[in-house]
Design an enzyme around this catalytic site. Sequence first.
Site, PDB file in Angstrom:
ATOM      1  N   GLU A   9      21.180  67.165 -19.718  1.00  0.00           N
ATOM      2  CA  GLU A   9      21.477  67.711 -21.040  1.00  0.00           C
ATOM      3  C   GLU A   9      20.679  68.988 -21.283  1.00  0.00           C
ATOM      4  OE1 GLU A   9      20.615  64.693 -20.148  1.00  0.00           O
ATOM      5  OE2 GLU A   9      21.120  63.177 -21.630  1.00  0.00           O
ATOM      6  N   CYS A  67      18.498  60.302 -23.244  1.00  0.00           N
ATOM      7  CA  CYS A  67      17.243  59.549 -23.390  1.00  0.00           C
ATOM      8  C   CYS A  67      16.529  59.977 -24.656  1.00  0.00           C
ATOM      9  CB  CYS A  67      16.354  59.743 -22.163  1.00  0.00           C
ATOM     10  SG  CYS A  67      15.566  61.353 -22.099  1.00  0.00           S
ATOM     11  N   SER A  80      29.317  48.881  21.447  1.00  0.00           N
ATOM     12  CA  SER A  80      29.966  49.271  20.187  1.00  0.00           C
ATOM     13  C   SER A  80      30.257  50.761  20.062  1.00  0.00           C
ATOM     14  CB  SER A  80      29.101  48.831  19.003  1.00  0.00           C
ATOM     15  OG  SER A  80      27.909  49.587  18.976  1.00  0.00           O
ATOM     16  N   TRP A 112      32.425  54.073  21.050  1.00  0.00           N
ATOM     17  CA  TRP A 112      32.528  54.193  19.603  1.00  0.00           C
ATOM     18  C   TRP A 112      33.746  53.424  19.158  1.00  0.00           C
ATOM     19  CZ3 TRP A 112      28.451  56.005  17.277  1.00  0.00           C
ATOM     20  CH2 TRP A 112      27.651  56.956  17.922  1.00  0.00           C
TER      21      TRP A 112
HETATM   22  N1  LIG Z   1      29.983  48.750  14.643  1.00  0.00           N
HETATM   23  C1  LIG Z   1      28.993  48.895  13.819  1.00  0.00           C
HETATM   24  O1  LIG Z   1      29.146  49.493  12.754  1.00  0.00           O
HETATM   25  C2  LIG Z   1      27.669  48.312  14.151  1.00  0.00           C
HETATM   26  C3  LIG Z   1      26.579  48.602  13.332  1.00  0.00           C
HETATM   27  C4  LIG Z   1      25.352  48.024  13.627  1.00  0.00           C
HETATM   28  C5  LIG Z   1      25.239  47.174  14.707  1.00  0.00           C
HETATM   29  N2  LIG Z   1      26.302  46.928  15.487  1.00  0.00           N
HETATM   30  C6  LIG Z   1      26.188  45.986  16.624  1.00  0.00           C
HETATM   31  O2  LIG Z   1      25.621  44.796  16.119  1.00  0.00           O
HETATM   32  C7  LIG Z   1      24.814  44.205  17.112  1.00  0.00           C
HETATM   33  C8  LIG Z   1      23.460  43.870  16.533  1.00  0.00           C
HETATM   34  O3  LIG Z   1      23.651  42.999  15.442  1.00  0.00           O
HETATM   35  P1  LIG Z   1      22.762  41.694  15.263  1.00  0.00           P
HETATM   36  O4  LIG Z   1      23.427  40.867  14.271  1.00  0.00           O
HETATM   37  O5  LIG Z   1      22.467  41.166  16.596  1.00  0.00           O
HETATM   38  O6  LIG Z   1      21.379  42.285  14.743  1.00  0.00           O
HETATM   39  P2  LIG Z   1      20.855  42.908  13.375  1.00  0.00           P
HETATM   40  O7  LIG Z   1      21.548  42.320  12.222  1.00  0.00           O
HETATM   41  O8  LIG Z   1      20.803  44.376  13.524  1.00  0.00           O
HETATM   42  O9  LIG Z   1      19.364  42.409  13.430  1.00  0.00           O
HETATM   43  C9  LIG Z   1      19.101  41.053  13.250  1.00  0.00           C
HETATM   44  C10 LIG Z   1      17.631  40.836  13.406  1.00  0.00           C
HETATM   45  O10 LIG Z   1      16.917  41.470  12.356  1.00  0.00           O
HETATM   46  C11 LIG Z   1      15.759  40.723  12.067  1.00  0.00           C
HETATM   47  N3  LIG Z   1      15.703  40.350  10.673  1.00  0.00           N
HETATM   48  C12 LIG Z   1      14.575  40.330   9.936  1.00  0.00           C
HETATM   49  N4  LIG Z   1      14.811  39.840   8.727  1.00  0.00           N
HETATM   50  C13 LIG Z   1      16.114  39.535   8.679  1.00  0.00           C
HETATM   51  C14 LIG Z   1      16.903  38.943   7.684  1.00  0.00           C
HETATM   52  N5  LIG Z   1      16.423  38.576   6.480  1.00  0.00           N
HETATM   53  N6  LIG Z   1      18.212  38.731   7.948  1.00  0.00           N
HETATM   54  C15 LIG Z   1      18.737  39.092   9.148  1.00  0.00           C
HETATM   55  N7  LIG Z   1      18.013  39.636  10.135  1.00  0.00           N
HETATM   56  C16 LIG Z   1      16.697  39.860   9.909  1.00  0.00           C
HETATM   57  C17 LIG Z   1      15.840  39.438  12.890  1.00  0.00           C
HETATM   58  O11 LIG Z   1      15.043  39.572  14.035  1.00  0.00           O
HETATM   59  P3  LIG Z   1      13.485  39.140  13.955  1.00  0.00           P
HETATM   60  O12 LIG Z   1      13.488  37.706  13.485  1.00  0.00           O
HETATM   61  O13 LIG Z   1      12.965  39.368  15.284  1.00  0.00           O
HETATM   62  O14 LIG Z   1      12.920  40.028  12.905  1.00  0.00           O
HETATM   63  C18 LIG Z   1      17.280  39.387  13.303  1.00  0.00           C
HETATM   64  O15 LIG Z   1      17.492  38.735  14.526  1.00  0.00           O
HETATM   65  C19 LIG Z   1      24.735  45.186  18.245  1.00  0.00           C
HETATM   66  O16 LIG Z   1      25.591  44.763  19.281  1.00  0.00           O
HETATM   67  C20 LIG Z   1      25.243  46.467  17.647  1.00  0.00           C
HETATM   68  O17 LIG Z   1      25.931  47.253  18.610  1.00  0.00           O
HETATM   69  C21 LIG Z   1      27.511  47.481  15.236  1.00  0.00           C
END
Ligand SMILES: NC(=O)c1ccc[n+]([C@@H]2O[C@H](COP(=O)([O-])OP(=O)(O)OC[C@H]3O[C@@H](n4cnc5c(N)ncnc54)[C@H](OP(=O)(O)O)[C@@H]3O)[C@@H](O)[C@H]2O)c1
Length: 370
Positions: free
Chosen positions: A55, A78, A171, A173
């Site tokens: 504003e 505000c 993944s 692309w």
């Molecule tokens: N296509 C896409 O857009 C895209 C994007 C991202 C990823 N990806 C793919 O996804 C895969 C990875 O995914 P992901 O599910 O294995 O791993 P993620 O979700 O990236 O990571 C999971 C890890 O994060 C940690 N973490 C800590 N706090 C958490 C919580 N509250 N909730 C969940 N996780 C927590 C845990 O490990 P700790 O217990 O050791 O902390 C858990 O194992 C890869 O293959 C990647 O290529 C694809």
Amino acid sequence: LTLAAPAAFMRRAIRLALGARHRTSPNPTVGCVVVRDGEVVGEGVTQRVGGPHAEVEALRAAGERARGGDVFVTLEPCCHHGRTPPCTDAIVAAGVRRVFAGVIDPNPVVAGKGVRLLESAGIETHVGLLDAENRRLIAPFRRYVTNARPWITLKAGLTLDGCIATASGHSKWITGEAARRDAHRLRARADAVMVGVGTALADDPQLTVRMVKGEDPLRVLLDSALRVPTAAALMGRGTLVFHAPEVSDERRRAVAATGAETQAVPRAAGGGLDLQAVLGALAGRGLVSVLVEGGGRLHGSLISAGLADEACFYLAPKLVGRGLPVLDLPSVATVGEGWSLDEVETRRLGQDVRVRGVIRYPVAPRSSED
Ligand SMILES: NC(=O)c1ccc[n+]([C@@H]2O[C@H](COP(=O)([O-])OP(=O)(O)OC[C@H]3O[C@@H](n4cnc5c(N)ncnc54)[C@H](OP(=O)(O)O)[C@@H]3O)[C@@H](O)[C@H]2O)c1
């Protein structure tokens, strides 16, 4: 412009605000247009924290021409002395005749007081012009002030059969260049981007803004045991790594030596880190919006904790069979018990389609006695 309806001026104010997203956190993003005799005589957007509000910017640009004119502003002005003087003072001093405010400020220190102050100063005040658009614009700030946590957007690129990677974790692309560029634009508008350590290990993402112009958001990693290699692309300054309290000092020092910041948060009962604690810490740093870029486990746990606000999924016309699902979550029994998106927007980006919407959580089914 002379015959343009008030809605057109409000739309212009909204467009100004949309152009300023992220640069204003933790202040809300606000746009303002000053109109005199059907003509725009001043425009403004909220500047960085400590700088003038929309504003004040717009009235300054309008100067004497604001007298007797109308102010169109996306959010209630505000009325308190924060880091800058109250906007209501500036509006009254400028001799404005009418104020059109998009929505009442969700911040409890304002919450309608701004409008009442303007009215008691004899300024005709209207609230609710382009209500849905203005509500959408203020949604992250509303979340931030009412729940003390940032607005969470889940982002993923997925195959038409719902996978973010093949079963082996490959993944790159899934989506094409236009979708990836759009995702960089989302990054540039977010206060922070966040991933789980699974993604950091599998993809080694940089999480910086590259395909478009813009500032890098804070990079946030959830890594309970600090498994991330110090040579990972996202390590370094501008990165915050959350970990469990019991990690060794040696490991924490190695991560900190890269320039990254580390912060201990409690573990969640069901495994991983306590997401409320993580998000509370991010809000404590003044972060209003966080783009979560995977993976499936992190997306899944944010949804099951009821903490994900919005989904932005890029669907690519590819099929990979049984791969990693975009949400690593146990299935619901019936579709009605699942989640749906409201305010859905779809956009074609090359061969891909972006589907974006606000996540609506299922209401627990009522028992027949109710
Ligand atoms: N296509 C896409 O857009 C895209 C994007 C991202 C990823 N990806 C793919 O996804 C895969 C990875 O995914 P992901 O599910 O294995 O791993 P993620 O979700 O990236 O990571 C999971 C890890 O994060 C940690 N973490 C800590 N706090 C958490 C919580 N509250 N909730 C969940 N996780 C927590 C845990 O490990 P700790 O217990 O050791 O902390 C858990 O194992 C890869 O293959 C990647 O290529 C694809």
